[in-house]
Write a protein that holds these residues in place. Structure first.
Motif, PDB file in Angstrom:
ATOM      1  N   LEU A  75     -20.095 -12.025  23.647  1.00 39.48           N
ATOM      2  CA  LEU A  75     -19.549 -11.360  22.464  1.00 39.48           C
ATOM      3  C   LEU A  75     -19.350  -9.890  22.800  1.00 39.48           C
ATOM      4  CD1 LEU A  75     -18.885 -11.179  19.372  1.00 39.48           C
ATOM      5  CD2 LEU A  75     -21.337 -10.765  19.014  1.00 39.48           C
ATOM      6  N   ILE A  76     -18.129  -9.377  22.563  1.00 40.50           N
ATOM      7  CA  ILE A  76     -17.849  -7.968  22.792  1.00 40.50           C
ATOM      8  C   ILE A  76     -18.020  -7.233  21.465  1.00 40.50           C
ATOM      9  CG2 ILE A  76     -16.202  -6.290  23.690  1.00 40.50           C
ATOM     10  CD1 ILE A  76     -17.231  -8.426  25.703  1.00 40.50           C
ATOM     11  N   GLY A  77     -18.683  -6.070  21.519  1.00 42.35           N
ATOM     12  CA  GLY A  77     -19.096  -5.392  20.299  1.00 42.35           C
ATOM     13  C   GLY A  77     -18.029  -4.567  19.610  1.00 42.35           C
ATOM     14  N   HIS A  78     -16.865  -5.149  19.376  1.00 41.34           N
ATOM     15  CA  HIS A  78     -15.865  -4.508  18.519  1.00 41.34           C
ATOM     16  C   HIS A  78     -16.264  -4.804  17.073  1.00 41.34           C
ATOM     17  CE1 HIS A  78     -12.926  -2.863  21.319  1.00 41.34           C
ATOM     18  NE2 HIS A  78     -13.110  -3.923  22.075  1.00 41.34           N
ATOM     19  N   GLN A  79     -17.142  -3.954  16.528  1.00 41.27           N
ATOM     20  CA  GLN A  79     -17.829  -4.295  15.290  1.00 41.27           C
ATOM     21  C   GLN A  79     -16.938  -4.367  14.068  1.00 41.27           C
ATOM     22  OE1 GLN A  79     -18.425  -1.399  16.936  1.00 41.27           O
ATOM     23  NE2 GLN A  79     -18.645   0.321  15.519  1.00 41.27           N
ATOM     24  N   ARG A  80     -15.760  -3.741  14.104  1.00 38.14           N
ATOM     25  CA  ARG A  80     -14.922  -3.792  12.902  1.00 38.14           C
ATOM     26  C   ARG A  80     -14.433  -5.213  12.610  1.00 38.14           C
ATOM     27  NH1 ARG A  80     -11.038   1.425  13.681  1.00 38.14           N
ATOM     28  NH2 ARG A  80     -12.656   3.038  13.801  1.00 38.14           N
ATOM     29  N   ARG A  81     -14.499  -6.099  13.583  1.00 40.02           N
ATOM     30  CA  ARG A  81     -14.150  -7.496  13.315  1.00 40.02           C
ATOM     31  C   ARG A  81     -15.139  -8.137  12.347  1.00 40.02           C
ATOM     32  NH1 ARG A  81     -10.974 -10.580  17.845  1.00 40.02           N
ATOM     33  NH2 ARG A  81      -9.819  -8.893  18.836  1.00 40.02           N
ATOM     34  N   SER A  82     -16.279  -7.484  12.139  1.00 35.04           N
ATOM     35  CA  SER A  82     -17.259  -7.958  11.161  1.00 35.04           C
ATOM     36  C   SER A  82     -17.232  -7.145   9.878  1.00 35.04           C
ATOM     37  CB  SER A  82     -18.665  -7.917  11.766  1.00 35.04           C
ATOM     38  OG  SER A  82     -18.779  -8.798  12.860  1.00 35.04           O
ATOM     39  N   SER A  83     -16.251  -6.247   9.747  1.00 31.73           N
ATOM     40  CA  SER A  83     -16.107  -5.448   8.531  1.00 31.73           C
ATOM     41  C   SER A  83     -15.505  -6.299   7.417  1.00 31.73           C
ATOM     42  CB  SER A  83     -15.199  -4.249   8.810  1.00 31.73           C
ATOM     43  OG  SER A  83     -14.739  -3.671   7.617  1.00 31.73           O
ATOM     44  N   ALA A  84     -16.038  -6.153   6.213  1.00 27.29           N
ATOM     45  CA  ALA A  84     -15.510  -6.911   5.069  1.00 27.29           C
ATOM     46  C   ALA A  84     -14.061  -6.536   4.772  1.00 27.29           C
ATOM     47  CB  ALA A  84     -16.384  -6.671   3.846  1.00 27.29           C
ATOM     48  N   THR A  85     -13.713  -5.258   4.955  1.00 31.28           N
ATOM     49  CA  THR A  85     -12.330  -4.839   4.684  1.00 31.28           C
ATOM     50  C   THR A  85     -11.371  -5.476   5.671  1.00 31.28           C
ATOM     51  OG1 THR A  85     -12.573  -2.852   6.051  1.00 31.28           O
ATOM     52  CG2 THR A  85     -13.080  -2.642   3.713  1.00 31.28           C
ATOM     53  N   MET A  86     -11.743  -5.497   6.942  1.00 27.62           N
ATOM     54  CA  MET A  86     -10.887  -6.100   7.963  1.00 27.62           C
ATOM     55  C   MET A  86     -10.748  -7.605   7.763  1.00 27.62           C
ATOM     56  SD  MET A  86      -9.718  -3.876  10.232  1.00 27.62           S
ATOM     57  CE  MET A  86      -9.992  -2.117  10.517  1.00 27.62           C
ATOM     58  N   ALA A 133     -23.630  -6.247  10.778  1.00 28.86           N
ATOM     59  CA  ALA A 133     -23.013  -7.562  10.613  1.00 28.86           C
ATOM     60  C   ALA A 133     -22.675  -8.191  11.958  1.00 28.86           C
ATOM     61  CB  ALA A 133     -21.757  -7.440   9.749  1.00 28.86           C
ATOM     62  N   THR A 134     -22.321  -7.366  12.945  1.00 28.57           N
ATOM     63  CA  THR A 134     -22.033  -7.885  14.279  1.00 28.57           C
ATOM     64  C   THR A 134     -23.287  -8.464  14.916  1.00 28.57           C
ATOM     65  OG1 THR A 134     -20.226  -6.310  14.611  1.00 28.57           O
ATOM     66  CG2 THR A 134     -21.199  -7.273  16.587  1.00 28.57           C
ATOM     67  N   LEU A 135     -24.424  -7.771  14.744  1.00 24.73           N
ATOM     68  CA  LEU A 135     -25.676  -8.296  15.287  1.00 24.73           C
ATOM     69  C   LEU A 135     -26.050  -9.605  14.596  1.00 24.73           C
ATOM     70  CD1 LEU A 135     -27.920  -7.611  17.343  1.00 24.73           C
ATOM     71  CD2 LEU A 135     -29.205  -6.647  15.429  1.00 24.73           C
ATOM     72  N   GLU A 136     -25.819  -9.703  13.293  1.00 24.53           N
ATOM     73  CA  GLU A 136     -26.087 -10.958  12.575  1.00 24.53           C
ATOM     74  C   GLU A 136     -25.187 -12.079  13.094  1.00 24.53           C
ATOM     75  OE1 GLU A 136     -28.420 -11.851  10.363  1.00 24.53           O
ATOM     76  OE2 GLU A 136     -29.334  -9.897  10.729  1.00 24.53           O
ATOM     77  N   HIS A 137     -23.920 -11.749  13.376  1.00 26.30           N
ATOM     78  CA  HIS A 137     -23.005 -12.732  13.969  1.00 26.30           C
ATOM     79  C   HIS A 137     -23.525 -13.179  15.336  1.00 26.30           C
ATOM     80  CE1 HIS A 137     -19.400 -14.692  15.393  1.00 26.30           C
ATOM     81  NE2 HIS A 137     -19.144 -13.734  16.262  1.00 26.30           N
ATOM     82  N   PHE A 138     -24.045 -12.242  16.109  1.00 28.04           N
ATOM     83  CA  PHE A 138     -24.632 -12.586  17.403  1.00 28.04           C
ATOM     84  C   PHE A 138     -25.796 -13.552  17.215  1.00 28.04           C
ATOM     85  CE2 PHE A 138     -27.217 -11.047  21.235  1.00 28.04           C
ATOM     86  CZ  PHE A 138     -26.471 -11.778  22.150  1.00 28.04           C
ATOM     87  N   GLY A 139     -26.618 -13.298  16.184  1.00 32.89           N
ATOM     88  CA  GLY A 139     -27.707 -14.216  15.878  1.00 32.89           C
ATOM     89  C   GLY A 139     -27.206 -15.599  15.529  1.00 32.89           C
ATOM     90  N   ASP A 140     -26.098 -15.668  14.778  1.00 35.97           N
ATOM     91  CA  ASP A 140     -25.506 -16.963  14.430  1.00 35.97           C
ATOM     92  C   ASP A 140     -25.027 -17.705  15.674  1.00 35.97           C
ATOM     93  OD1 ASP A 140     -25.967 -16.652  11.732  1.00 35.97           O
ATOM     94  OD2 ASP A 140     -23.961 -15.866  11.292  1.00 35.97           O
ATOM     95  N   LEU A 141     -24.493 -16.976  16.638  1.00 34.46           N
ATOM     96  CA  LEU A 141     -24.053 -17.601  17.890  1.00 34.46           C
ATOM     97  C   LEU A 141     -25.253 -18.147  18.660  1.00 34.46           C
ATOM     98  CD1 LEU A 141     -21.401 -14.961  19.023  1.00 34.46           C
ATOM     99  CD2 LEU A 141     -20.916 -17.282  18.232  1.00 34.46           C
ATOM    100  N   ILE A 142     -26.338 -17.384  18.701  1.00 33.37           N
ATOM    101  CA  ILE A 142     -27.532 -17.828  19.412  1.00 33.37           C
ATOM    102  C   ILE A 142     -28.124 -19.062  18.746  1.00 33.37           C
ATOM    103  CG2 ILE A 142     -29.903 -17.209  20.034  1.00 33.37           C
ATOM    104  CD1 ILE A 142     -28.913 -14.292  20.314  1.00 33.37           C
ATOM    105  N   ASP A 143     -28.158 -19.072  17.415  1.00 35.86           N
ATOM    106  CA  ASP A 143     -28.744 -20.192  16.674  1.00 35.86           C
ATOM    107  C   ASP A 143     -27.802 -21.385  16.554  1.00 35.86           C
ATOM    108  OD1 ASP A 143     -31.201 -18.993  16.232  1.00 35.86           O
ATOM    109  OD2 ASP A 143     -30.605 -18.109  14.310  1.00 35.86           O
ATOM    110  N   GLY A 144     -26.556 -21.232  16.976  1.00 35.17           N
ATOM    111  CA  GLY A 144     -25.591 -22.324  16.890  1.00 35.17           C
ATOM    112  C   GLY A 144     -24.967 -22.489  15.524  1.00 35.17           C
ATOM    113  N   VAL A 145     -25.198 -21.527  14.627  1.00 37.50           N
ATOM    114  CA  VAL A 145     -24.576 -21.565  13.297  1.00 37.50           C
ATOM    115  C   VAL A 145     -23.075 -21.334  13.420  1.00 37.50           C
ATOM    116  CG1 VAL A 145     -24.527 -20.479  11.022  1.00 37.50           C
ATOM    117  CG2 VAL A 145     -26.707 -20.780  12.219  1.00 37.50           C
ATOM    118  N   GLU A 146     -22.695 -20.451  14.335  1.00 39.19           N
ATOM    119  CA  GLU A 146     -21.293 -20.234  14.673  1.00 39.19           C
ATOM    120  C   GLU A 146     -21.109 -20.505  16.156  1.00 39.19           C
ATOM    121  OE1 GLU A 146     -19.215 -16.789  13.003  1.00 39.19           O
ATOM    122  OE2 GLU A 146     -21.049 -16.317  11.887  1.00 39.19           O
TER     123      GLU A 146
END
Length: 348
Positions: free
Chosen positions: A118-129, A300-313
């Motif tokens: 996962l590359i940390g372009h965090q705006r991809r996890s922004s609610a506005t984006m 939110a990006t770190l939470e997404h990373f957690g979802d990838l580790i846990d297999g949620v995403e």
């Protein structure tokens, strides 16, 4: 579910990820790596074991994932070191690397190891984006005709006390965010660009302002201006109210997307269009304002990373290939600015 054992390598850019991990019940901040007084202070603040040598950390601590927030040129050796000890989930700070060659080696190494990158372009996890991306995909703007974008900031003098801040300009530090935003929001790829850069504000060795014209393979064009030495509210981070360490100035837009059915301003979240059966400047132009949440996109990006580790995403919001595509555009901007010529890109 057991807490995710995480390490953060690099406590300059990585301090935010370390603090977020320490504050979350989902993560166990097992260790951090860094050198100098700042790293020592962050580690002490968080109660995390500090290693000056990240290689020693990786060989000594059992981990589920690692955040690599070292200087760009160190991303490749750190990725290789993490893969060598069997780590299968890596969050690498943007840009993916300094060079396209290093970026390709990072991607290939992760692919060969079967690791998630996962590359940390965090705006991809922004609610506005996320909202605007879905809004465009739903066809609400019609066909995109053009885009205006700006990244205008006045960085304080203290910002340039860090050596690499004096040798790396806003194109690699700031513009890379906006280029990735445009990729993410539209799905389009740059075919051709021209850039004019200047260092007239501080007279340093790198640019402090630049203007770029993008032509996309799909047809639209984009005009873009970036500067890190100009007072003004027309930068995403100032206007979006998402990064709490910045003195925000909400109410302005840094991005405008123009379509055949209407136009949208972000991050102010205003949509302009005509009503049914109406069109043209003699008709009333309708405005709809959308309210969305403003969570911290880095968190939110770190939470997404957690979802990838846990297999949620299963799919990273910014893959290595997407990080490389963004890097290629910024490298082309730098090439165009230096050569004062139009640069063609492979937009496939």
């Amino acid at each position: 579910m057991e807490a995710i054992r995480l390490a953060v390598l690099g406590l300059n850019q990585g301090a935010k990820a370390a603090r977020d991990a320490a504050a979350s019940e989902r993560f166990d901040l097992a260790a951090v790596a860094g050198m100098g007084p700042q790293a020592q202070a962050v580690a002490a603040e968080l109660g995390a074991p500090l290693y000056e040598d990240y290689q020693e950390l990786l060989e000594s601590v059992v981990l589920d994932g690692v955040v690599i927030a070292l200087p760009n040129g160190l991303h490749l050796p750190a990725v290789k070191a993490a893969l060598a000890v069997g780590i299968k989930h890596l969050l690498v700070e943007k840009p993916i690397a300094d060079t396209e060659e290093d970026a390709r080696m990072i991607i290939d190494a992760c692919d060969q190891a079967g690791a998630t990158l996962l590359i940390g372009h965090q705006r991809r996890s922004s609610a506005t984006m996320l909202f605007l991306k879905q809004f465009i995909e739903a066809g609400n703007l019609g066909d995109i005709v053009g885009i205006q974008c700006s990244a205008i900031y006045a960085k304080p003098d203290s910002y340039f006390d860090i050596d690499w801040h004096r040798t790396t300009g806003p194109l690699l530090i700031n513009a890379i965010h906006d280029v990735d935003d445009l990729h993410y929001l539209t799905g389009m790829r740059v075919k051709r660009l021209y850039a004019a850069a200047r260092n007239s504000i501080r007279g340093g060795e790198v640019e402090d302002s630049a203007s770029i014209v993008f032509e996309y393979a799909e047809g639209p064009t984009c005009t873009y201006f970036v500067s890190d030495g100009v007072p003004g509210p027309w930068g995403y981070d100032l206007a979006a109210e998402e990064m709490h360490f910045i003195n925000c100035r909400p109410g302005e837009n840094s991005l405008r997307v123009f379509g055949t059915k209407g136009s949208f301003g972000l991050p102010n979240m205003d949509f302009y269009r005509y009503g049914p059966g109406q069109y043209g400047w003699t008709e009333p132009l309708l405005k709809t304002h959308y309210e969305v949440g403003r969570p911290d996109p880095a968190t939110a990006t770190l939470e997404h990373f957690g979802d990838l580790i846990d297999g949620v995403e299963l799919v990273p919001r910014c893959s290595g290939e997407e990080g490389l595509a963004t890097l290629k555009v910024v490298q082309a901007i730098l090439k165009s600015a230096e050569s004062r010529s139009v640069v063609e890109l492979d937009a496939d």
